[in-house]
Design a protein around this motif. Structure first.
Motif: not given
Length: 1979
Positions: A428, A430-431, A450, A452-454, A470
């Protein structure tokens, strides 16, 4: 490749893992087939343990939260949550819906329970009031509803041993309900001292009124009646959630994880502790138990279901388990085996076998799990956690491999690469991290791109690339394993993805709706082999799309079952199944995938049934594959039937304009004209937007509709009859199978459907209340009992009616798109079909709902628009006509084949015995055989085929056919062009009726000397019509443009026509050929006129605000009139042809000189003097009165004056045609009004001889011809108009009694306030001051003296056990009427007072009472039907109409047994002021006191409300049924008399018409009686009696009484009528008169009451006797022969009775009241012995100790002493100026104490003789005196005062005694004080606003009675120093009991009733006073 169509494969729900244990209870049962029924998410599950099989019920649209099992254990009821939640009753065997109950609850349905025989169902809502509702579930009908409780209700149950009783329990309460009529009345359980007030969680009912309930602390509470009698403590150690009763006893289950079994008397049998068993665990909590025989089912909080066999109770068997609380997000499938892995926030990971449908492994982790993945070899299982770590386990034994935490935020997605070497973990933050599997999961790369969260990851097949999605919806690509972002499109071109679970990307564009940017799709998974894609979203829906789907808004199939968001979805490894998981419902659904090839064999997979439209509306977008809609249909779908102003809104608009009107109508307005008009013929038929609306009746007449008129046309006589009950456009028409009744549906805000008889043209029933805007389709069932209708609201609601009763049986939302037709199955009255735009649906009724299934088209056709439908020769076969010209043939819901039938849409079909007939846009009628194999014959509708007898001309060949009907050897055809044709079987076509085609009609001209007229319309035709008997169109001519006006020349030879393009032409009036034409203007020509006389000039007005004047002979323009600021609307010439009068759109009235066109200014005075050749103007002084009160919303569009200049006819935008007297000066003239046109009346014209009026309807395209009926000609025919908007402004008369009754406001007992203006702190709230000498614990002092001197020393003292009502003195006549009746042949009389109904025996005076009312009774009536003998209805006061216990209600009861038969809670807020039974006794009519004075009709035995309607804006006094009718009744009131008819569910009313008599004016009407032949008599305020025939006044009996006629009674036996009024007794007159049946002769009776005026409020006639109730609270029996009066009941007249005194030694008592009388009553003889008129209001009264003197205190400060023996005054004195509140003789008869509101007590020494000089007085009393008591030795006096302080004074010095100890030692002679420690317990908790007013201790000194402001009498033990002491309470009084006393010997208690004094000056709002005599029962 766009996914134009949905995939042809299918999913079938195969298994659901889970059980809903959280927040629900009692939801798990054995069915009769030994299956187990429960629910999870939005699915009802029936599980068979023997076969390990599940069946599913999927009729709900949201989470199910409650379940009940029918006593026969086959049917199940389930309730759901949601904004509009509903209840489904379904069969557990077939899992089909039986009934749907809806439209009542909001938020959700918390509990359900069936009654003993399973006929009724009770439900509890989750709304703020926790509404309790009882249903007749089979009929889908609500029987009763009431607010349940202010807090949550947890369980409800029917008492299985007593009918109509229920018990509910919940947060801190338990309530015992009784159902009577439509009233649910609760009584709260009394916890008392036996147990603590606490939350009750579950309950079960047993015999002998016992109820067992489980409490929050684990105790079981046992109730008897409403009282808690014992508790079983520690039954469980924590809350008891479930209790189940069975034959053997009871089973309970609790939060402690134990199951306990109890026998039938609740003795323990055994206990099973589930926590201790093999499967148990710490914290196991039981939510549901079910005990049957030797099996016990247990449901737990954590979603497990156990089955326990009693004799092996330590080995429970786990039937079902699921995830527990917390969201469920993780899902993975095993790569090679049929296994699924799930992980949840409950920290468990579980492995499920998809083949065995079982849980095979479970492991608990440390953290909540958010995602899962299994490596390709199936060895490792990776789990992503909420805390940012991930764990890898070995699948075979669930042991940990590694646990790695590199991140802080939740891991939302992880996946192994296809070659098994890497694991990608998306977080979450974003990685995405990449780990090497072989290197013990060492991190080898990181993808950062990204923002934002994946959300989703997918690997490429060669494991070299990774794509991610994301939270922003971005799709990124990375090179593996390093994690470098790839941006070049080229590089990615050939990449093949191993799996597709991403939600964004070209291949899945189609899963998103067309114009949305939402992110509500949580998961997708692609099946490459089957080319399908499955998606899961936030709405609980699983969808199947074709894969790939590139274009947005692709088609899909959808499946429901999950309740809220579906968090994840995956294909199994072999694509056999789809697994989906629900977030909040923690359930796992397993769906079987059925590919296309299998579907062919599996036709049984019909679209699933459900209320929510589940098999997708093949998605809503992308209609590109549907052929273009036919232009006609397109036009029709764009029509809107919305109105700015609906007719229903008019009364309100008028009310709003009332003020304006009042100022304007001060001048006396003109009467309406004497002439009236009657509809004679209508040219027109509505075909342009309606279908199948044309039929033959039984006798061969033709019925159809146009505008707002139902027309019955007789083709032999060429005449029409009309049904004029509608007030707006009729949109549909259906005929009853017997062809005698017709149903028509109209436009309206709450549109109505009228069912009417074609013979009598009377309405039989009117249905409304469930549609909006309009009704577009109706159909009768084959047996004619039911009717189906479809509305034009946004969801095209379908309603099924029982039309005779006017009841809605079922309803459902039809479709978003327009529905054109509804048809009921002729073989199965519960089935119907609807057809419309892209819509063919098959419905069946289920209780209150309808369940629809879409027609299943399969591969045979396209989803077409259906225009018509019929059923065929069996119940399965249906046929529909499409918009492309095909006929579709359906079997059940499947399309079997299609047949090409017409070119263009098939608009109408009709089924015959042996075939069908169809009609289409191509203008051809086709006859078919019975299977649509071959077409037998076609008829083309052509001009060439027209027969000679036709009534007109066909405009074009092959007009579009909209309706077909067969009968009488002909085919009847209706066309879009408004023609009705009759086709003979041999071919010739006769035209019967026609009107204009689509487009507005404006132009109208009548011929100068022939009965013909010309019309011109936007349909580009000019037509000439014959108005004489032939009624036909004589000629027609097509024009190049539409036209708006026309005019004949004065010689009738030429016809001028103005066109819409600014040109006009002149045509030969006979041949319609052009003579000349001009085109000078650009805008519409709006009016055209020849000058009078020779017709030399022609004036042509246009919308560009000029008038051109042409010379006709020279054909030249000679002048132009300029100066108008807006479009010209009307022009008129003066008689000389020299002056033009002009109206413009800006409401200007202008004058121009002809022929030059110079503008003139003419003063108003002069205008009137000018003679006009014609008057069609709507402006100016002479027609000011034609503008209505609501002129803002409506325009008067046209007017026309008769040639005798007497009557002005107008037409307006609301469709009204009105007649005014000319000139109509002054605002808001009176008129007669006619409704037939629907919306705008565009033009009105009188014919040349004024014999007819011709009117044009704009949008309804109809031409209506009315005959003018002169005054002389009208042999008093009732005119069918309605009179003016404005009620007559003359006053209705005045009478003080009437005014008082009209203005009285009734207080509700529960809201009553204190009667005395007390101030200060209430006694139970005061701080107690400790007394100076607290006594030592062991006292050697002498024993305390008695508190009270007792006079029956020596007798054993027995406490008083109970009080029984024995006698009531008084009758409520002051503001009620018609409320005294004879019963039992005159032996008994029945009447009421306060809240008691009284049955009084005339001979013995013995009384018995009905005491179920909880507030004042206002009206009473007796059922006259022999079947309902002694049945009485009484209506009471109430507050708001919220159906709670304090709502107004009507009780129907048996006068002899006093048994309540029905209680009707009603919506009459404030109270019920009149009730009346119908002739058969089955219906009851009630009138409310609410501002609308609602009138309601009830079927009282069922408690069902049949109809209700606003009565009048002012008070209605009485409404009564005609004695011979169940449908007709009359209501009378303030300036009001209305004649009502009950038609089905509707109430139709006609106002009484006065204008037939000269000078008759509407007065206030007070009473009503009936005669034969529809005669009605009403009594007025002036003393006249009006005689009505039907609703027309035919005669007035002047001065029948000298004052208001308050009461009238019709004797059913001989028809004689009794009247009662207000008059002074005189020799010849009397207040009661007996009349003959016609009210011509009468005999008067005097009432010998000694009053100055007699005012009769109630009359009734028995055998030779007349029973009279008067305003003075007397009931008198008058003999008819000898006129002798016998007073049966008397009471005080006005004002509260404040004074009450009992005789020291005899059973007498005195009462003193504000009516200025003191009365002496004898208890034994039950009557009044004497009364003394004092001339002033009396406030208090007292006997001397010997009983020889009486002291009376007056309101003016005087007091009087009388001698009892002679009633002579012994002495009187006035030392004070304001009221004396209490007066007392000292026990030794020496002193008299007088307490007043001047805060003082005066002492007088009686031994000094009658001079009565004051010897002293008590000072410093802080407030007014309420009560006083002497001590037994006459030395002290205790005084209670108005500030809640009790003071003691010495006698006679008046010194204040402060020593507490001394006060405590005093023995009192009497105790009437409400203050003092000894009576602290009498003050209740609820006394914020109201007080205890009076008290009295019995002579024995051990009992105490009190009276309070709530009207209660309470019995306490004395003394009662504890606060809130226990007591018994007795109801009967209205609010305020003012005084109460024991009689000598404590035989009786007497209480006096008061009133509500609203002001401190004690202005009395009088409330009749009553004595209640209670007989005392001793223990």
């Amino acid at each position: 490749m766009a996914a134009r169509s949905a995939p042809s494969c299918h999913l079938r729900l195969e298994w659901v893992y889970g059980y809903r244990g959280h927040q629900c209870r009692n939801n798990l049962y054995y069915t009769a087939a030994k299956e187990i029924v429960y629910f999870v998410a939005g699915v009802g599950v029936v599980y068979s343990p023997r076969e390990h099989r599940q069946k599913f019920y999927r009729g709900h649209s949201d989470d199910i939260i409650s379940l009940a099992l029918h006593p026969e254990r086959v049917l199940v009821a389930t309730g759901q949550v949601g904004k509009e939640p509903y209840i489904c009753v379904w069969d557990s065997y077939t899992v089909q819906t039986i009934s749907v109950l809806k439209d009542v609850h909001t938020h959700g349905i918390a509990c359900l329970a069936f009654d003993l025989d399973g006929q009724r169902l009770v439900s509890v809502g989750l709304d703020s009031k926790n509404a309790v509702c009882v249903w007749d579930w089979k009929r889908g009908k609500m029987l009763s509803m009431a607010p349940g409780h202010t807090d949550r209700i947890f369980d409800i149950s029917w008492d299985l041993y007593q009918p109509n009783k229920l018990v509910s329990c919940g947060v801190k309460h338990i309530k015992f309900w009784s159902l009577c009529g439509n009233a649910l009345t609760p009584k709260r359980g009394v916890f008392g001292k036996t147990g603590d007030l606490q939350t009750i969680l579950c309950l079960a009912c047993a015999r002998d009124e016992l109820t067992y309930s489980g409490a929050l602390n684990g105790d079981i509470y046992v109730w008897k009646g409403i009282n808690l009698i014992r508790t079983i403590q520690g039954a469980h150690t924590a809350g008891i959630f479930s209790m189940n009763a069975c034959e053997e006893g009871f089973a309970t289950g609790g939060r402690d994880g134990c199951i306990r079994l109890w026998d039938l008397t609740f003795k323990p049998i055994t206990v099973i502790d589930l926590r201790e068993t093999d499967q148990g665990y710490k914290g196991l909590s039981v939510r549901s138990v079910c005990w049957r025989g030797d099996h016990i089912l247990v449901g737990t909080q954590d979603s497990e279901i156990f089955e326990i066999v009693v004799h092996e109770r330590n080995k429970p068997f786990l039937i079902m388990q699921g995830h527990c609380e917390g969201e469920l997000w993780a899902l993975a499938v095993h790569p090679t085996k049929p296994l699924a892995v799930t992980g949840s926030d409950d920290r468990s990971v579980r492995i499920w076998s998809l083949v065995d449908h079982a849980l095979i492994a479970r492991c608990n982790m440390e953290e909540p799990i958010r995602c899962a993945a299994v490596n390709v070899d199936g060895i490792h299982l990776a789990l992503g956690m909420k805390d940012g770590s991930f764990t890898v386990l070995r699948v075979r034994d669930m042991t940990e491999v590694v646990h790695i935490k590199d991140r802080k935020e939740a891991i939302h997605e992880l996946k192994y690469s296809p070659d098994g070497t890497y694991l990608a973990v998306g977080c979450n933050d974003s990685s995405t991290d990449i780990y090497g599997v072989a290197q013990r999961y060492k991190k080898v790369g990181e993808c950062v791109g990204s923002l934002s969260f994946i959300t989703h990851l997918d690997w490429s097949s060669d494991s070299r690339y990774l794509q991610t999605n994301d939270g922003n919806g971005k799709r990124l690509f990375y090179r593996m394993p390093g994690g470098k972002e790839v941006t070049s499109k080229e590089e990615l071109k050939g990449v093949h993805w191993a799996s597709w679970t991403c939600v964004s990307g070209l291949e899945v564009n189609g899963i998103w709706p067309k114009y949305s940017d939402t992110n509500d799709i949580n998961s997708v998974d692609g099946n490459y082999i089957g080319q399908v894609l499955v998606t899961a979203d936030d709405y609980g829906i699983i969808k199947l799309f074709r894969y790939p789907c590139l274009r947005k808004g692709a088609k899909f199939k959808k499946y429901i079952g999950h309740s809220a968001h579906v968090t994840n979805v995956r294909w199994s490894h072999d694509y056999q199944w789809v697994i989906s998981i629900g977030g909040a419902d923690h359930s796992v659904f397993q769906w079987k995938f059925i590919p296309e090839r299998k579907l062919k064999d599996a036709l049984h997979i019909a679209p699933q049934e459900s209320l929510a439209d589940s098999n997708s509306d093949e998605s809503d977008s992308d209609l590109s594959d549907v052929p273009e809609l036919d232009s006609e249909i397109e036009q029709e779908t764009q029509l809107t039937y919305r109105r700015q102003v609906y007719k229903e809104d008019l009364p309100q608009l008028k009310e709003q304009c009332k003020e304006k009107q009042k100022s304007a109508t001060s001048k006396r307005r003109e009467q309406a004209p004497g002439n009236s008009i009657r509809l004679h013929f209508v040219h027109g038929y509505r075909g342009y937007d309606c279908r199948s609306n044309l039929f033959y009746t039984q006798i061969g007449e033709i019925v159809y509709h146009v505008a707002a008129v139902g027309v019955i046309y007789n083709r032999q006589q060429n005449t029409q009859r009309f049904y004029l009950g509608h007030d707006d456009d009729i949109l549909c028409l259906a005929i009853h199978p017997l062809k005698d009744y017709v149903a028509t549906g109209q436009v309206g805000r709450d549109p109505s459907i009228h069912i009417w008889d074609t013979e009598t043209i009377k309405p039989l029933s009117i249905l409304k209340g469930y549609h909006q805007y309009g009704v577009c389709a109706v159909d009768f069932s084959a047996d004619g009992k039911r009717l189906a209708s479809v509305g034009i609201d946004d969801s095209h609601t379908i309603v099924l009616w029982d039309w005779k009763k006017g009841e809605k049986l079922s309803m459902a939302r039809g479709s978003k798109d327009k529905i054109f037709v509804v048809k009921m199955n002729p073989y199965m009255p519960d089935k119907l079909i609807t057809a419309g735009i892209k819509h063919m649906k098959f419905w069946r009724r289920a209780g209150g709902g309808l369940i629809g299934r879409k027609g299943y088209i399969g591969t045979l056709g396209k989803n077409d628009t259906m225009m018509c439908a019929v059923y065929g020769w069996t119940e399965e076969m249906a046929f529909s006509g499409t918009s492309t010209g095909d006929v579709c043939i359906w079997r059940d819901v499947f399309l079997v084949k299609t047949v090409k039938a017409h070119d263009g849409p098939v608009f109408s079909m009709h089924a015959l015995e042996k075939g069908f007939v169809t009609g289409g846009k191509d203008g051809i009628v086709a006859l078919w055989d019975d299977s649509f194999e071959r077409c037998l014959k076609t008829y083309a509708i052509k001009r060439a085929a027209l027969a000679p007898g036709s009534k007109g001309l066909l405009l074009e060949d092959n007009p579009s056919i909209r309706a077909i009907s067969l009968g009488h050897g002909h085919i009847l055809v209706g066309t879009k062009n408004g023609e009705i044709l009759e086709v003979d079987k041999s071919g010739p076509v006769t035209l019967l009726v026609q009107g204009h085609m689509e487009g507005e009609v404006w132009g109208l001209a009548t011929h100068p000397y022939l009965p013909i007229c010309a019309t011109v319309s936007d349909d580009k035709t000019l037509r000439i019509w014959d108005l004489s008997p032939s009624h036909c169109m004589l000629a027609v001519r097509k024009l190049k443009k539409g036209g708006r006006c026309c005019c004949f020349s004065p010689d009738g030879k030429a016809l001028a026509v103005g066109l819409n393009d600014g040109s006009f032409l002149m045509a030969n009036a006979d041949t319609l050929e052009d003579l000349v034409s001009f085109h000078h203007r650009k805008d519409i020509i709006s009016d055209i006129r020849f000058s009078p006389g020779s017709g030399k000039y022609l004036a042509v007005a246009s919308h560009d605000s000029f008038i051109d004047i042409y010379n006709v002979m020279s054909s030249k323009r000679v002048g132009i009139c300029k100066g108008a600021t807006s479009c010209i609307t009307h022009i008129d010439w003066d008689i000389r042809g020299k002056l033009l009068q002009v109206n413009t759109g800006a409401k200007e009235q202008l004058f121009f000189e002809a022929p030059r066109g110079k503008k003139q200014t003419i003063p108003n005075v002069e205008v009137e003097k000018i003679s006009w050749a014609s008057w069609t103007s709507v402006l100016g002084l002479c027609c000011e009165g034609i503008w209505p009160v609501i002129g803002e919303v409506t325009d008067v569009t046209a007017s026309c004056l008769t040639s005798d200049r007497m009557v002005l006819a107008t037409g307006d935008d609301l469709g009204f045609v009105k007649l005014f007297k000319y000139p109509a000066k002054g605002k808001f003239g009176k008129f007669k009004r006619y409704v037939a046109h629907s919306t705008h009346v565009t033009n009105v014209r009188w014919t040349y001889d004024d014999s007819m009026l011709v009117t044009l309807g704009g949008a309804d395209m109809s031409l209506m011809v009315w005959t003018n009926e002169m005054e002389s000609y009208r042999e008093r025919r009732p005119c069918d108009s309605e009179e003016s908007d404005v009620d007559s402004e003359e006053g209705g008369g005045y009478d003080s009694d009437v005014t008082r009754e009209n203005e009285i406001t009734y207080t509700v007992r529960a809201l009553s306030t204190n009667i005395r203006p007390m101030f200060g702190t209430k006694p139970h709230l005061q701080q107690k001051e400790p007394s100076a000498d607290e006594r030592p614990p062991v006292s050697r002092a002498p024993p305390q003296p008695e508190k009270l001197q007792t006079n029956n020393v020596g007798k054993k003292k027995r406490p008083i056990e109970d009080l029984v009502l024995e006698l009531v003195f008084g009758y409520r006549g002051r503001d009620c009427r018609n409320n005294v009746h004879y019963l039992n042949d005159g032996d008994d009389i029945i009447y009421h007072t306060a809240s008691v109904g009284i049955l009084h025996n005339v001979a013995t005076g013995f009384q018995s009472f009905y005491q179920e009312h909880n507030d004042d009774i206002l009206c009473l009536t007796v059922n006259q039907h022999p079947k309902f003998i002694n049945i009485v209805a009484t209506g009471q006061v109430g507050d708001s109409a919220d159906m709670s216990a304090t709502a107004p209600s009507i009780h129907i009861w048996d006068a002899v047994s006093k048994q309540t038969l029905s209680i009707l809670r009603c919506y009459h807020s404030k109270g019920v002021c009149s009730v009346s039974f119908s002739a058969t006794g089955k219906l009851l009519l009630s009138v409310g006191l609410d501002p609308e004075h609602t009138i309601t009709i009830w079927r009282w035995q069922e408690g069902a409300k049949i109809a209700s309607r606003v009565g009048h804006n002012q008070r209605i006094f009485v409404a009564e049924f005609r004695p011979d009718s169940d449908t007709q009744f009359v209501s009378v009131g303030v300036k009001h008399v209305k004649f009502w008819t009950l038609a089905g569910r509707a109430l139709l009313s006609k106002k009484g018409l006065l204008n037939t008599l000269e000078d008759a004016r509407m007065q206030t009407m007070l009473a009503v009686a009936f005669g034969a032949n529809n005669l009605t008599f009403t009594g007025t305020i002036s003393g006249d009696v009006c005689v009505w025939k039907d609703h027309i006044l035919c005669r007035v009996v002047a001065r029948a009484h000298n004052g208001p006629v308050f009461a009238m009674y019709t004797t059913l036996r001989d028809g004689l009528i009794v009247t009662g009024g207000k008059e002074r007794p005189s020799k010849e007159g009397g207040a009661v008169k007996l009349w003959d049946q016609e009210l011509r002769r009468c005999r008067a009776f005097r009432l010998e009451t000694g009053q100055a005026t007699d005012c009769v409020r109630s009359v009734c006639r028995g055998k030779g006797k007349i029973l009279v109730g008067t305003r003075n609270a007397e009931i008198i029996e008058v003999g008819e022969k000898n006129a002798a009066c016998n007073i049966l009941v008397s009471g005080h007249v006005d004002g509260p009775i404040w004074g009450l005194a009992t005789h020291p030694s005899r059973d007498f008592f005195l009462s003193a009241a504000e009516d200025g009388t003191v009365r002496l009553w004898d208890i034994a003889d039950k009557k009044m012995l004497n009364k003394v008129n004092l001339g002033h209001a009396a406030r208090t009264v007292c006997y001397s100790p010997e009983g020889d003197m009486v002291a009376i205190g007056m309101k003016n400060g005087e007091f009087i002493i009388l001698l009892v023996s002679s009633l002579k005054i012994w002495g009187k004195k006035r030392d004070r100026r304001c009221a004396i509140h209490d007066i007392r003789f000292s026990p030794d008869s020496r002193y008299l104490a007088v307490g007043s509101s001047e805060n003082s007590v005066d002492f007088y020494d009686l031994t000094l003789g009658p001079t009565l000089n004051r010897i002293s007085y008590c000072k410093d009393i802080p407030s007014f005196v309420i009560q006083m008591d002497f001590s037994a030795d006459s030395r002290y006096l205790q005084v209670s005062s108005g500030c809640y302080k009790r003071l003691v004074y010495e006698v006679p010095s008046g010194k204040h005694l402060l020593d507490h100890a001394a006060i405590d030692r005093i023995t009192w002679a009497t105790w009437t004080s409400i203050l003092g420690d000894e009576v602290m317990g009498i003050w209740s908790r609820h006394a914020e606003k109201a007080d205890v007013n009076c008290a009295c201790v019995s002579h024995s000194g051990i009992s105490l009675v009190t009276g309070d402001d709530f009207g209660m009498v309470k019995l306490f033990d004395f003394p009662c120093p504890e606060k809130f002491a226990k007591h018994k309470r007795f109801l009967g009084h209205s609010p305020h009991v003012t005084n109460i006393r024991f009689t000598n010997g404590d035989r009786h208690v007497i209480s006096a009733g008061g009133d509500d004094c609203r002001s401190v000056a004690f202005l009395v709002q009088e409330e009749q006073t009553i004595f209640l005599l209670f007989n005392i029962k001793l223990l």
